[in-house]
Design an enzyme around this catalytic site. Structure first.
Site: not given
Length: 2013
Positions: A656, A141, A59, A865
């Site tokens: 989250d 173009c 983590c 995340d």
């Protein structure tokens, strides 16, 4: 947050690990700056990089542990850890540390580490190149270029944006280079310019001066190539420019300049940065200029062609000349058209030929092909026609030359407007780029780290590792980190965070942010394209480049569009030609001047030029560009069209928890003490124990404990002995011999510490709220419980609620435990929760939702995340999150505010609705336009579209799409978000024990602007409340025991003081009073011999105060019962319904007739009245009733009775008696004066005395009243005047729009449909007799306009006529009624007669009303801008304030955020850094710098500490302040200034009387003229006074006469006259206020513009007004420090100087006579110094130490009034006998000769020194006098000082006429003498003694730093106290009055010319007549033009001579 962009460059690289560079930090490196700088220099470039594989990380906490462990090593430069890829990258100096040491350190932290050998950091398989492409005109173009790029081997991705004319190419540098990309674009026929290469290279252009030959350039090139890091050199010899590409790590632009300038001989070459424009913006401006020039040149030729073809053919004489034949049938007109159209076709229109050629060469067709084909067809057919007519005697040619030239002109106009509009779509980027500063201060250091030199350089010359100095107020020049100094930096322009961020050594700074207060030295780490600002700009640019998927639709169409249009055009021509050839349609269809071939050709050309692929191509990119730009300005970075398109579909948001819904940082939210212990002492022990722990909870506790040590920046805690950290439980330590144990319940039980029942309950309650409870034991007794939580972000619950209302589902997915997750979800209102989820599980959940049909947005902030952010349809990263999360996301929320999730979704929806609208318009335009151009309507209606109109329509379509997209710039966040009350997180402290922490309240003198606090009384009457600056130094210290008792208990006393002669006397009295204990306020009025005192009777009484005054030598008498007596009050009223000067005059006459009214001012432009009245005779209600009696609606703004007023909204009202209960409760409160109730709105208005009560007491009384649950809050009203103005604008706008709904059909029926055969026959269908359908429709449609929409004119007329006056409404009502009722008569007669053909004027009445309403709408809108100065001042008031509740000992019990309108007198308010001061008051705690520039005009922040006053609306820069509110509401300084400006804008200039006198007779005269006009024309018609041919076909003589009469009535405009003066005065006074010049009304302005003579006071006006020591002459050998220590310690004795014994030395300080009286010899040197000092207008002070003249001080008044160099030397002393030496005599003589005061100093009876004291000149005094002379203004100085000093000062500044030793009344007499000789005199002064002259002068100008009485007496106040503002005041007055003259010329000229024209004066000769609706339009335009003319004053600039003044300080020797 934005510093995260410093790390993004590396993360964007394709490899799994690259340069993961974070913020630089190496705490264990040897400290800067001593001794190491040289070593650091040697290390630069020698740093090494190592990448490690780190196994075992799970983590972000693991990653943090590794990073922290590595950074603790010596020599670590940078380290960053990537937990997803298990990598750690380290930059280090090998001289300090090596790879093996780093690897071992990582393993010591518990992880397995392996060194990965580098594979070449710079080897990358992808680079990004950005190119500008000139010449693209449409989607075709851009598609051609994109296809050409994608065909190149090595190009991975190519995006071409038509809107920005740029390409972004992703390519493999191993296969091709950017040069090949440029060549490929050039080969397609477009010009390619390289913007960036993506090869980590810098690029710079240098201009070389001194180059004479090619050989010189070659020498320079060779020198540069020898430099390491230089990659390539390009030379442009024509402009002497060298372009270099280089590696910024190795070298930089300063090195290049040094090499160039050292090349050759004698420094011949000079190099500077090549002056190139601002890149994209420069190119855009050049393109705009190019199209503008081409369009203007085309007009030069096209307008004559148009006139010859369309206009001159109807003018007989000219037509005959043009039809003259030259050869056969060839006419002069045809030749002229050919000659004029040829340059347009081939020179101006050549761009279309080149564009067509390039497109066709590439096998494509674009817009240019269509235009070239269309114009060539028209031109060459015309040439054929002309040539044939020249060779044929019978062929009559018809040419289309006007078609080709007008077509090109309209298309050029369209392109010009399109480019102009497109330029505005990328303003967000331009604003970001403008943040970069222009220059920087480069520091050079020696080997010891000392600064050797400072050099100001161009900021583009900054190189990596440069050391830059950032001064206060300057922009940070480069990204870097602080190596010295501390400050606060405003990063709001980058991050969106409003509060300044504290910066100190080691902290990172971002280039472009603003340094607020301290000086910083920073080391540049990232420069140029690597900077955070450049990263953000690149991100926004990339977003604007990225195509939305919906764009593919337009791209597909564009491939086939142009060929299809060409086929359609040819088919159209062929079909019409064949139909004509074979008689497929009647011959009557062919226009008279054409044949069937020409008609077919026109249709074909129209089809070709009306088709527009540009609109389709621009539909998406322009909207995306504006949307992303708006997002960036709102703090929402959207990464392109894909993100926008996905976000607008989002119906599910996954949040989250930590750092997203919550703050992400634990904080202490409550403290509960179980023992009797001071909270500060408790936290001393707790923090001392926890400071040794690394645990996040411990850091939260220590951080919270710092709140009790706010006086220390880095508090030192007591030493903790025997510290022990028990993992998972808590900590133990001995602090101050007390055993402290902190932790969880199990830790306490293990240590046998009993947990009380209270503690158990608190712990249970804490855990139930998802908080962490920490138990604290001191000496084994349970002492307290701390609750720690990661609190919710502000507004989280409201955001989830709003998302639900938007039908968006909210889900929370977190790695936290289920208990905490459920608690947080319950609190915010989320129903679906997934807890204990790993990163992979989060991504899986997102995919599950997508499979279920949801469009998912993921909102997160952490590394964990990132997988979910990538998996989601839209990833949203919180800006404060990790770099990896930001990189993975599609949208970045810069401000980290949760409500920006809603902003992002809402903005995306708005953007895509705009894209849809664009496509509907673009497709609809082509689908409708092409058939119409092809002649689809021609058979039925005869309507055809000429080619030039088709071309105009085509140009308009592109412009309209861009403008439609630009409307997105007005985007406002959803209203629900604006109503969110998002404050901070409230931290509660629950105390069971009291602590003592006293703070003292003191008061001191205010800065200039706070003088306005004292002005209320002076305006009110002769001897009102003379409230001055509060000052009570000897009060008992706040708040021990006294603060509570004293509230509201102050008493006021007024004394008559005789014997005062000047301001010095007043100062003595004031000082004597303020020295008494318990004095709250005191002010002395020397003119009226009054002293007013506010005091606390428990500490002092009137008799004591009287004796104190008499002790200083004046006679004092207490005056009874005069305190509150005022014979005049001022009432301000808003009057709705006044429309012209006549209304104003009526209102004024009625008010003046009321007994008790003293003076009235009524202003038309503000719709307000200011009434001075006697409150003993009447009250304000009588005034309101009088106004309403004459038909005007009124609203009270202020009553002028010393009262405040507030409106409250009460919720929860039930039965009717509820209001009665509340009213009764409020009436019992002391200080409540009046209560008004509006039951419909549940609104209560309360008038009250602010000194006795306040709004919070009312709310408390309401909410505690009765048994009902009442809730009260401040009524939401906004800024009243602005709100009223906006309501008025809305009302006129809606009325005008409704009138259009009916008027447009009337107009079409009357003016347009009559020319369309089918519709005309339908409208002519008879209903009854001669009454037809058209007349009935017109009658029905015009009636609502006349009587419903136009009813305001009837009511206005009725009110005016009822009071026997006539206004604008009377004219309009008469004119429209005449037209309407005559039309009704005509219709009814037609219905009743079979022969009468009625002609009606229904269109006249309805169009007249519509146009007048439009004029009123524009007028009100323009008038609203005239008072922007007041609006800006009002906006300074903050909306909220933090109220502190203190206990009796000054400790904070609680903090509460309240509405700032609820602040009451004596409240204690907390002011945080970056916030506005909520109220006038005094600082009682804290120090800071406060920015007062918006009030005083002083640019530098002012230091504020305890005792210092602060002004409401100013900005606190850096420290936290606690302020005691002294003046609130209308008493505040800000309100006083606003009232002063409002009064100035209401005051009429004398010239306004001219308009007033005209207005009385104007309307009746116009009515007479109108009737006379009608009668004259009618009689002339009846008696055949003019030929019948003059009467139009559709009228008779009566109708013609009626039209003339109505036109006269409606064209006359009294409004323009009425607005001429007041609008200019309003803008002029507003501009003056913004320049720091307060002008008190029109009278002051009018007099100031005539001023030709100015009288200056000397002291405080020409000079600073504060004596300072300017020179010290020591006559004995003595250290100056010792000398000054002795003289500063002397005490005051009555006499001529001072005398004392200090350190056993006798000190005597004084003038020459004092020294001689003491028999102290003055040496010759001393006499010379004194003479020199006095010649310089300084004061010389002799210093004698031990009876020897030791030194002389020269004292003058410095530039900076804050200087503390003034020593109190002019004190009195006793006379003894000291001899003065010859040297002393000479110095003294020299001092006196220089107009200085010489003070001799004797030490031990020897003259030891002489001090020269002087009052120096203000900066630029001489220059100001010189400029005034050039303005032909005579300058005179009048002073009370002696002649010697006066002449010396006058000579120095250049004034020739001097009057000295003048008393106050003599100054006034001199003013009157000058006035008698014909001068218009201005008096400039600052003191009480100047007041008589200020009043006597035509214009009194007061210096802002002067006395209150002088300021009150003056007409103009110079707020900044700068002498040059005298020039500004006069110049502004002159400019304002030239504008007034212009207004009058226009208003009078308009009426003088317009009325005769409307009356038909020109009709006999020219046939010109003015229809009534045109006359009405002219009338409306006249008022608007007068207001706009006045508004141009807003562009006022001070005279250039002032801008060139260089203001220096005063040098003190």
């Amino acid at each position: 947050m934005a510093t995260k962009f410093l790390a993004l460059a590396c993360i964007r690289k394709e490899r799994t690990y690259g340069d993961l560079s974070p913020r630089p930090r190496y705490p264990s490196m040897p400290k800067y700056p001593r001794g190491v700088s040289a070593r650091e220099t040697n290390l630069e470039g020698s740093e090494a990089k190592a990448v490690f594989s780190v196994m075992g990380m799970t983590c972000s906490a693991c990653a943090g542990s590794v990073e922290k462990a590595v950074k603790r090593l010596p020599g670590i430069r940078e380290a960053v850890v990537d937990v997803l890829n298990n990598k750690a990258q380290v930059l280090f100096y090998p001289g300090f540390v090596n790879e093996e040491t780093i690897r071992e350190t990582i393993e010591d932290a518990g992880f397995e580490a392996t060194l990965i050998q580098e594979e070449g950091a710079s080897d990358r398989s992808t680079q990004v190149c950005r190119v500008r492409i000139n010449g693209m005109t449409c989607t075709s173009c851009s598609s051609t270029v994109e296809q050409a790029l994608q065909a190149i081997s090595g190009v991975q991705k190519a995006q071409v944006a038509l809107a920005t004319e740029e390409a972004e190419v992703h390519y493999d540098p191993n296969i091709l280079s950017y040069n090949q990309i440029l060549e490929a674009i050039n080969e397609t026929g477009f010009e390619a310019i390289l913007l960036s290469t993506g090869e980590d290279m810098g690029k710079i252009g240098l201009k070389i001066d001194g180059v004479r030959t090619q050989n010189s350039m070659r020498i320079i090139e060779n020198s540069l190539q020898a430099l390491p890091g230089v990659q390539s050199i390009d030379i442009d010899p024509e402009v002497n420019k060298i372009s270099l590409s280089y590696k910024p790590d190795v070298t930089g632009p300063r090195n290049f300049i040094n090499v160039i300038e050292s090349t050759g001989t004698s420094g011949r070459f000079k190099a500077t940065i090549f002056p190139e424009g601002g890149g994209r913006e420069s190119h855009r401006h050049e393109e705009i200029k190019q199209y503008y020039r081409s369009f203007l040149w085309s007009l030069v030729f096209t307008v004559p062609v148009f006139l010859i073809s369309m206009i001159f053919m109807y003018i007989p004489g000219i037509k005959h000349a043009l039809d003259t034949k030259i050869v056969n049938m060839l006419s002069i007109g045809a030749i002229l058209r050919w000659v004029l159209s040829t340059p347009v076709q081939f020179i101006i229109g050549r761009r279309f030929y080149t564009g067509s050629y390039k497109a066709l060469r590439n096998g494509s067709a674009n817009m240019d092909v269509l235009i070239a084909l269309g114009t060539n067809a028209a031109y060459f057919y015309s040439v054929y026609s002309v040539l044939r007519s020249a060779t044929s005697p019978s062929f009559e040619s018809t040419d289309f030359f006007e078609t080709s030239s007008m077509l090109i002109s309209f298309i050029l106009l369209g392109k010009y407007l399109e480019v102009l509009a497109k330029g505005k779509t990328s303003e967000a980027i331009a604003k970001l780029m403008d943040l970069a500063p222009g220059t920087a201060i480069l520091l050079t250091f020696d080997d010891q780290g000392n600064v050797i030199s400072e050099e100001e350089i161009d900021s583009r010359l900054i190189q990596r590792n440069d050391l830059i100095k950032i001064i206060p107020g300057a922009k940070v020049a480069s990204d870097g980190f602080v190596i010295w100094g501390q400050s606060h930096v405003n990063e709001s322009m980058i991050t969106g965070e409003a509060r300044p961020v504290a910066k100190r050594k080691g902290d990172t700074v971002i280039g472009g942010t603003v340094n607020e207060n301290g000086v910083l030295h920073i080391k540049a780490t990232r420069v140029g394209s690597e900077s955070a600002l450049s990263q953000i700009v690149r991100l926004v640019e990339s977003a604007q480049m990225a195509k939305a998927p919906v764009q593919k639709f337009a791209d597909r169409i564009s491939k086939y569009f142009v060929p299809l249009v060409i086929i359609l055009s040819f088919s159209t021509w062929l079909a019409w030609f064949l139909a004509g050839k074979f008689h497929g349609y009647p011959g009557s269809w062919i226009p008279k001047s054409m044949d069937s071939f020409q008609l077919a050709l026109q249709f074909g050309i129209s089809v070709m030029v009306i088709a527009c692929p540009c609109a389709l191509g621009l539909a998406t990119p322009t909207a995306v560009m504006v949307g992303t730009g708006v997002g960036a300005s709102q703090g929402v970075l959207i990464k392109g069209g894909q993100a926008l398109e996905s976000a607008h579909k989002v119906n599910c948001v996954v949040f989250d928890k930590t750092g997203t819904l919550t703050i992400g940082k634990p904080v202490v939210v409550s403290t509960r003490l179980l023992k009797n212990l001071a909270l500060r002492d408790f936290y001393e022990l707790v923090a001392a124990a926890e400071v040794n722990s690394e645990h996040p909870l411990a850091k939260a506790i220590v951080e919270y404990a710092k709140k009790f040590r706010e006086d220390e920046e880095n508090p030192k805690w007591p030493e903790a002995q025997d510290f022990e950290s028990i993992t998972g439980h808590g900590v133990k330590a001995i602090v101050r011999n007390k055993e402290v144990i902190m932790g969880n319940k199990s830790l306490m039980l293990e240590n046998n510490i009993p947990i009380s029942i209270d503690a158990e309950e608190i712990l249970a309650e804490t855990e139930g709220m998802a908080q962490t409870g920490i138990l604290v034991s001191i000496d084994r007794e349970m002492t307290g419980v701390l609750a720690i939580s990661d609190p919710l972000k502000p507004g989280a619950h409201e955001v989830i609620s709003i998302l639900k209302s938007m039908k968006v589902r909210s889900i929370m997915v977190t790695g936290d435990n289920w208990g905490t997750a459920n608690s947080i979800a319950r609190e915010v209102g989320i129903e679906t929760v997934i807890a204990e989820a790993k990163p992979v599980q989060k991504a899986e959940k997102v995919k599950e939702l997508q499979a279920a049909g949801y469009i998912v947005a993921m909102v997160g902030d952490g590394i964990n995340d990132s997988p979910a952010l990538v998996a989601a349809d839209v990833g949203m990263a919180i800006g404060a999150g990790t770099d990896i999360a930001i990189e993975a996301a599609d949208i970045v929320l810069m401000k980290s505010n949760l409500e920006d999730v809603i902003t992002a979704i809402d903005l995306s929806r708005k953007t895509f609705s705009r894209i849809r609208l664009n496509y509907i318009w673009a497709l609809g335009y082509n689908l409708l336009g092409i058939p119409i151009a092809a002649g689809a309507l021609f058979p039925g209606t005869g309507f055809r579209l000429p080619p030039w109109i088709a071309g105009a329509a085509m140009a308009a379509s592109s412009v309209s799409v861009v403008v439609c997209s630009l409307l997105l710039k007005n985007y406002k966040r959803p209203k629900k978000l604006e109503n969110l009350d998002i404050g901070g997180i409230r931290i509660e402290m629950i105390l069971t024990a009291k602590t003592r922490n006293s703070t003292s309240i003191k008061h001191s003198h205010l800065s200039m602007a706070t003088k306005f606090l004292a002005l209320t009384c002076l305006r009110g009457g002769n001897r009102g409340d003379l409230l001055a600056r509060p000052h009570c130094p000897s009060m008992p210290k706040y708040p021990k025991g006294v603060a509570v008792d004293l509230k509201g208990a102050d008493v006021k006393a007024m004394f008559s003081v005789t014997g005062m002669t000047c301001s010095a006397c007043a100062g003595s009295v004031e000082k004597a009073i303020k020295r008494q204990p318990g004095i709250l306020e005191a002010v002395v009025d020397v003119l009226n011999n009054r002293a007013q005192v506010l005091f606390y009777p428990s500490l002092v009484n009137e008799e004591t105060i009287r004796e104190a005054i008499e002790d200083v030598g004046f006679q004092a008498t207490l005056i009874e019962d005069v305190v509150n007596e005022r014979s005049s009050q001022v009432c301000r009223i808003r009057i709705n319904g006044i429309s012209c000067t006549s209304c104003c005059c009526t209102a004024k006459i009625v008010l003046q007739a009321i007994h008790g009214v003293q003076r009235i001012q009524v202003a038309l432009e503000t719709e307000e009245a200011e009434v001075y009245y006697d409150p003993k005779i009447l009250n304000y209600n009588h005034l309101l009733e009088a106004m309403e009696d004459i038909g005007f609606q009124t609203m009270l703004i202020s009553a002028g009775e010393g009262l405040s007023k507030i409106d409250l909204k009460v919720d929860g009202l039930g039965a009717g008696h509820s209001m009665q209960i509340i009213e009764n409760s409020l009436q019992t409160l002391p200080g409540v004066q009046a209560i008004e109730i509006d039951p419909e709105l549940d609104k209560i208005s309360i008038s009250f005395k602010p000194s006795m009560t306040g709004p919070r007491k009312f709310i408390k009384a309401i909410e505690s009243a009765g048994s009902e649950n009442f809730k009260a809050l401040v009524y939401p009203q906004g800024k009243e005047k602005e709100t009223h103005r906006q309501d008025e604008i809305k009302k006129y706008r809606s009325t005008f729009l409704w009138s259009l709904v009916f008027t447009i059909p009337v107009f079409l029926i009357s003016m347009v449909f009559m020319y369309i055969p089918i519709i005309n026959s339908l409208l002519d269908t008879k209903v009854v007799n001669m009454l037809n359908v058209g007349e009935v429709l017109k009658w029905m449609l015009s009636t609502p306009v006349q009587f419903i929409i136009g009813r305001r004119f009837y009511t206005g007329s009725y009110k005016a006529l009822r009071r026997c006056s006539a206004n604008m409404d009377v004219l309009i009502a008469l004119g429209t009624n005449a037209a309407y009722f005559y039309s009704v008569y005509s219709v009814l007669r037609a219905a009743g007669s079979s022969e009468f053909e009625g002609t009606d004027f229904f269109e006249t009445s309805s169009m007249l009303i519509s146009i007048i309403l439009l004029g009123k709408y524009l007028e009100v809108m323009a008038k609203g801008k005239t008072s922007e100065a007041i609006a800006k001042l009002m906006d300074l008031e903050p909306e909220t304030a933090i109220l502190l509740i203190l206990d009796d000992y000054g400790n904070i019990l609680s903090e509460e955020e309240i509405d700032s309108r609820l602040i009451q007198k004596n409240d204690v308010i907390k002011i945080l850094p970056g916030e506005k001061v909520a109220s006038d008051g005094l600082v009682i705690w804290g120090t800071s710098h406060v920015n007062e520039s918006m009030i005083t005009g002083e640019a530098r922040p002012v230091t504020k500490g305890v005792d210092d006053p602060v002004i409401g609306g100013t900005i606190n820069e850096n420290g936290v302040l606690r302020v005691k509110a002294t003046r609130v509401g209308s008493d505040s300084a800000l309100s006083q200034i606003v009232q002063l400006i409002e009064s100035a804008q209401l005051a009429k200039a004398p010239v306004q009387k001219f308009a007033d006198s005209i207005s009385k007779y104007f309307v009746p005269l116009v009515i007479i003229l109108s009737f006379s006009t009608w009668l004259a024309w009618f009689l002339a018609g009846v008696f055949h006074g003019y030929p019948e041919s003059w009467i139009p076909h559709s009228m008779d003589s009566f109708q013609l006469a009626l039209q003339f009469g109505i036109s006269v009535m409606v064209i006359a405009c009294p409004c323009a006259l009425g607005l001429a003066t007041p609008t200019a005065v309003m803008v002029g006074t507003g501009v003056g206020a913004s320049q720091g010049v307060l002008i008190k009304g029109g009278q002051a302005l009018e007099s100031a513009h005539k001023v030709n003579c100015i009288i200056f006071d000397k002291t405080g006006t020409l000079t600073i007004g504060k004596p300072v020591v300017v020179k010290t002459k020591l006559l004995k050998s003595m250290v100056p420090q010792d000398f000054y220590e002795l003289i500063a310690a002397t005490e005051s004795i009555t006499g001529y100087g001072v005398k004392a014994t200090v350190r056993n030395k006798e000190i005597i300080i004084g003038n020459k006579s004092l020294i001689l009286d003491h028999n102290i010899a003055i040496p010759v040197d001393g006499e010379l110094v004194l003479a020199e000092t006095e010649a310089m207008a300084q004061t010389g002070i002799l210093v004698s130490i031990d009876r020897e003249v030791t030194g002389i001080l020269s004292i003058s008044d410095p530039l900076k009034p804050n200087s503390r160099e003034v020593i109190s030397i002019l004190k009195s002393m006793k006379v003894t006998n000291i001899m003065v030496t010859v040297d002393g005599e000479l110095v003294l003589a020299e001092t006196e000769a220089m107009a200085q005061t010489g003070i001799l100093v004797s030490i031990d009876r020897e003259v030891t020194g002489i001090l020269s004291i002087s009052d120096p000149l203000k900066p630029n005094s001489r220059e100001v006098i010189s400029i005034l002379k050039s303005m032909k203004v005579t300058n005179i100085m009048v002073t009370g000082d002696n002649w010697g000093t006066a002449n010396s000062i006058a000579k120095e500044v250049g004034i020739e006429t001097v009057i000295a030793e003048a008393k106050p009344e003599e100054k006034a007499e001199k003013v009157k003498e000058l006035q008698a000789t014909g001068f218009t005199v201005a008096m400039v002064g600052d003191g009480v003694n100047d007041s008589p002259a200020l009043v006597a002068a035509d214009v009194g100008i007061a210096i802002g730093a002067g006395t209150d009485i002088a300021i009150e007496a003056a007409d103009i106040v110079l707020m900044k106290s700068n002498l040059e503002d005298v020039i500004t005041a006069i110049d502004l007055s002159r400019k304002t009055f030239s504008r007034i003259r212009l207004n009058y010329i226009w208003a009078l000229g308009y009426n003088i010319i317009g009325i005769p024209v409307a009356a038909g004066v020109l009709f006999p000769g020219t046939g010109l007549r003015l229809p009534p609706w045109s006359a009405g339009a002219a009338m409306a335009a006249s008022s608007v033009s007068v207001v706009l003319c006045s508004l141009l004053l807003k562009n006022y600039r001070r005279p250039r001579k002032l801008e060139n003044l260089n203001i220096h300080g005063i040098k003190i020797e």
